[in-house]
Scaffold this active site. Structure first.
Site, mmCIF file in Angstrom:
data_model
loop_
_atom_site.group_PDB
_atom_site.id
_atom_site.type_symbol
_atom_site.label_atom_id
_atom_site.label_comp_id
_atom_site.label_asym_id
_atom_site.label_seq_id
_atom_site.Cartn_x
_atom_site.Cartn_y
_atom_site.Cartn_z
ATOM 1 N N TYR A 175 -14.581 -4.738 5.322
ATOM 2 C CA TYR A 175 -13.690 -4.662 4.156
ATOM 3 C C TYR A 175 -14.455 -4.465 2.852
ATOM 4 C CZ TYR A 175 -10.307 -5.991 0.590
ATOM 5 O OH TYR A 175 -9.501 -6.003 -0.530
ATOM 6 N N LYS A 179 -14.411 -1.117 -0.052
ATOM 7 C CA LYS A 179 -14.030 -1.089 -1.465
ATOM 8 C C LYS A 179 -15.190 -0.577 -2.323
ATOM 9 C CE LYS A 179 -9.756 -2.663 -0.972
ATOM 10 N NZ LYS A 179 -8.573 -1.826 -1.177
HETATM 11 P P1 NAP Z 1 -0.510 -6.940 1.832
HETATM 12 O O1 NAP Z 1 0.554 -7.864 1.345
HETATM 13 O O2 NAP Z 1 -1.069 -7.093 3.196
HETATM 14 O O3 NAP Z 1 0.023 -5.452 1.621
HETATM 15 C C1 NAP Z 1 -0.727 -4.356 2.064
HETATM 16 C C2 NAP Z 1 0.156 -3.143 1.976
HETATM 17 O O4 NAP Z 1 -0.587 -2.012 2.469
HETATM 18 C C3 NAP Z 1 1.400 -3.272 2.854
HETATM 19 O O5 NAP Z 1 2.489 -2.683 2.191
HETATM 20 C C4 NAP Z 1 1.033 -2.477 4.091
HETATM 21 O O6 NAP Z 1 2.135 -1.951 4.792
HETATM 22 C C5 NAP Z 1 0.259 -1.358 3.411
HETATM 23 N N1 NAP Z 1 -0.484 -0.570 4.397
HETATM 24 C C6 NAP Z 1 -1.455 -0.978 5.243
HETATM 25 N N2 NAP Z 1 -1.850 0.055 6.016
HETATM 26 C C7 NAP Z 1 -1.103 1.128 5.640
HETATM 27 C C8 NAP Z 1 -1.024 2.470 6.064
HETATM 28 N N3 NAP Z 1 -1.787 2.940 7.044
HETATM 29 N N4 NAP Z 1 -0.156 3.291 5.424
HETATM 30 C C9 NAP Z 1 0.630 2.838 4.438
HETATM 31 N N5 NAP Z 1 0.630 1.560 4.016
HETATM 32 C C10 NAP Z 1 -0.233 0.733 4.610
HETATM 33 O O7 NAP Z 1 -1.790 -6.966 0.875
HETATM 34 P P2 NAP Z 1 -1.950 -7.090 -0.719
HETATM 35 O O8 NAP Z 1 -2.661 -8.352 -0.982
HETATM 36 O O9 NAP Z 1 -0.680 -6.802 -1.407
HETATM 37 O O10 NAP Z 1 -3.019 -5.917 -0.940
HETATM 38 C C11 NAP Z 1 -2.730 -4.753 -1.678
HETATM 39 C C12 NAP Z 1 -4.062 -4.130 -2.095
HETATM 40 O O11 NAP Z 1 -4.778 -5.050 -2.925
HETATM 41 C C13 NAP Z 1 -4.993 -3.788 -0.941
HETATM 42 O O12 NAP Z 1 -5.624 -2.540 -1.195
HETATM 43 C C14 NAP Z 1 -6.028 -4.913 -0.963
HETATM 44 O O13 NAP Z 1 -7.287 -4.510 -0.449
HETATM 45 C C15 NAP Z 1 -6.096 -5.197 -2.453
HETATM 46 N N6 NAP Z 1 -6.597 -6.540 -2.765
HETATM 47 C C16 NAP Z 1 -5.905 -7.652 -2.420
HETATM 48 C C17 NAP Z 1 -6.402 -8.910 -2.750
HETATM 49 C C18 NAP Z 1 -5.669 -10.184 -2.444
HETATM 50 O O14 NAP Z 1 -6.197 -11.254 -2.754
HETATM 51 N N7 NAP Z 1 -4.477 -10.134 -1.862
HETATM 52 C C19 NAP Z 1 -7.620 -9.013 -3.437
HETATM 53 C C20 NAP Z 1 -8.316 -7.854 -3.760
HETATM 54 C C21 NAP Z 1 -7.785 -6.618 -3.436
HETATM 55 P P3 NAP Z 1 2.735 -2.693 6.103
HETATM 56 O O15 NAP Z 1 3.649 -3.758 5.592
HETATM 57 O O16 NAP Z 1 3.428 -1.588 6.817
HETATM 58 O O17 NAP Z 1 1.563 -3.239 6.865
#
Ligand code: NAP
Length: 252
Positions: A175, A179
Site C-alpha cells: 500500500y 501511494k
Molecule cells: P473505503 O471506505 O474502503 O472506500 C474505498 C472506495 O474505493 C470504495 O468506494 C470502493 O468501492 C472503491 N474502490 C476500490 N476498488 C475499486 C475499483 N477497482 N474500482 C472502483 N472503485 C473501487 O476507503 P476510504 O478510507 O474512503 O479511502 C478512500 C481513499 O482515501 C483511498 O484512495 C485511500 O487509499 C485513501 N486514504 C484513506 C485513509 C483512511 O484513513 N481511511 C488514509 C489515507 C488515504 P467498493 O465499495 O466497491 O469496494
C-alpha cells in the site's frame, strides 16, 4: 444505462460545473461528493457496485444535491472508456476529477502490516492496479472532457504513508509504495499540464474512520474530505503538482 440516467440527466443544461468522484459510494469519496455537491457542483458518483452507488445517489439527492451515478471499476480498461463516453453523452462536460478509489490490499490482521519479506506479488499487482494504474486509466479516459473545461481540476487521493520523508504508521509494503508511485505520477501529470489550465494535486485525508481501516481512524469522512474538496475547487492561480493535507504540504 445507469439507473439514474433519468430525465434530470438527459435534459440537463450544460451550465453546471461537474465533478466525478471515483469510489464515491462510501467513505471519504462519498464525503467528497457531498461536499462538492453542497458547494453547488453537479456530482457524478463513480462506483462499481450498482446497489451502493444507487443508495449514495439517493442519499445525496435527499440533501438537494444534483447527484448522478456512473458505473466505474477503475481496473476495467473498457469499462473506464465506456464510463467516459457515458459522461460525455449524458452531461457533455467534466470539470473536476477526484481519483479517490483505493485499496490497502490484504494485510496481517494481528500486526496490521504487509511484511516486505513475505510479500505476495499478486497483492502488489492488485494494489497498484487500483491505486496507480486506476488513476492513470481514469485520468486519461476523461482527459478529452477535462481539456474542454475552462478550469479543470484533478485530485489524486494519496496518503502520507506514501511519503518517503515521513513514513508514518505500520509497515505496508504494497500500500505505502503504491501511494509513493501515485505521488510520482501526480508530479509527472503536473509537469505535462504546466502550460494548461489543468491543475492536478495529491491529497492526504489523514487517518479517517472508514471500511478501509475497520473504522479505526480518528477523523470523520467529512474531515478527511476537506483537503480534496479544497484542491478540487482551487482558483486558477492555485498550487500545482503538490501533496497537501489539512495543515499544509506533506513532504514527498
Ligand atoms: P473505503 O471506505 O474502503 O472506500 C474505498 C472506495 O474505493 C470504495 O468506494 C470502493 O468501492 C472503491 N474502490 C476500490 N476498488 C475499486 C475499483 N477497482 N474500482 C472502483 N472503485 C473501487 O476507503 P476510504 O478510507 O474512503 O479511502 C478512500 C481513499 O482515501 C483511498 O484512495 C485511500 O487509499 C485513501 N486514504 C484513506 C485513509 C483512511 O484513513 N481511511 C488514509 C489515507 C488515504 P467498493 O465499495 O466497491 O469496494
Amino acid at each position: 444505462m445507469d439507473e439514474h440516467d433519468d430525465a434530470t440527466a438527459t435534459t440537463a443544461t450544460n451550465d453546471r460545473t461537474t465533478a466525478l468522484v471515483t469510489g464515491a459510494n462510501k467513505g471519504i469519496g462519498y464525503a467528497i461528493a457531498e461536499g462538492l455537491g453542497a458547494r453547488g457542483l453537479r456530482v457524478l458518483v463513480g462506483a462499481r457496485d450498482d446497489d451502493s452507488r444507487s443508495a449514495a445517489v439517493e442519499r445525496l439527492r435527499t440533501q438537494g444535491i444534483d447527484a448522478h451515478g456512473v458505473r466505474i471499476d477503475v481496473t476495467d480498461d473498457d469499462g473506464v472508456v465506456a464510463a467516459a463516453a457515458e459522461v460525455e453523452r449524458r452531461f457533455g462536460r467534466l470539470d473536476v476529477l477526484v481519483n479517490n478509489a483505493g485499496i490497502s490490499g490484504p494485510f496481517d490482521p494481528v500486526t496490521w502490516t504487509q511484511d516486505p519479506t513475505t510479500l505476495d506479488l499478486d497483492v502488489v499487482r492488485q494494489v497498484v492496479d487500483v491505486n496507480v494504474y486506476g488513476v492513470v486509466r481514469v485520468t486519461n479516459a476523461f482527459l478529452p472532457l477535462l481539456r474542454r473545461s475552462s478550469a479543470p481540476r484533478i485530485v489524486n487521493a494519496s496518503s502520507s504513508m506514501g511519503s518517503l520523508g515521513r513514513q508514518p504508521g505500520p509497515v505496508m509494503a504494497a500500500y505505502a509504495p503504491s501511494k509513493t508511485f501515485l505521488n510520482g505520477i501526480t508530479t509527472q501529470y503536473a509537469r505535462t499540464f504546466a502550460d494548461t489550465p489543468i491543475i492536478v494535486n495529491a491529497a492526504c485525508p489523514g487517518l479517517v474512520a472508514t471500511d478501509f481501516n475497520g473504522f479505526a481512524g480518528d477523523r470523520t469522512a467529512a474531515q478527511g474530505a476537506a483537503t480534496a474538496i479544497r484542491l478540487a475547487t482551487l482558483p486558477d492561480d492555485g498550487p500545482r503538482g503538490g501533496f497537501f493535507e489539512d495543515d499544509g504540504v506533506v513532504p514527498w
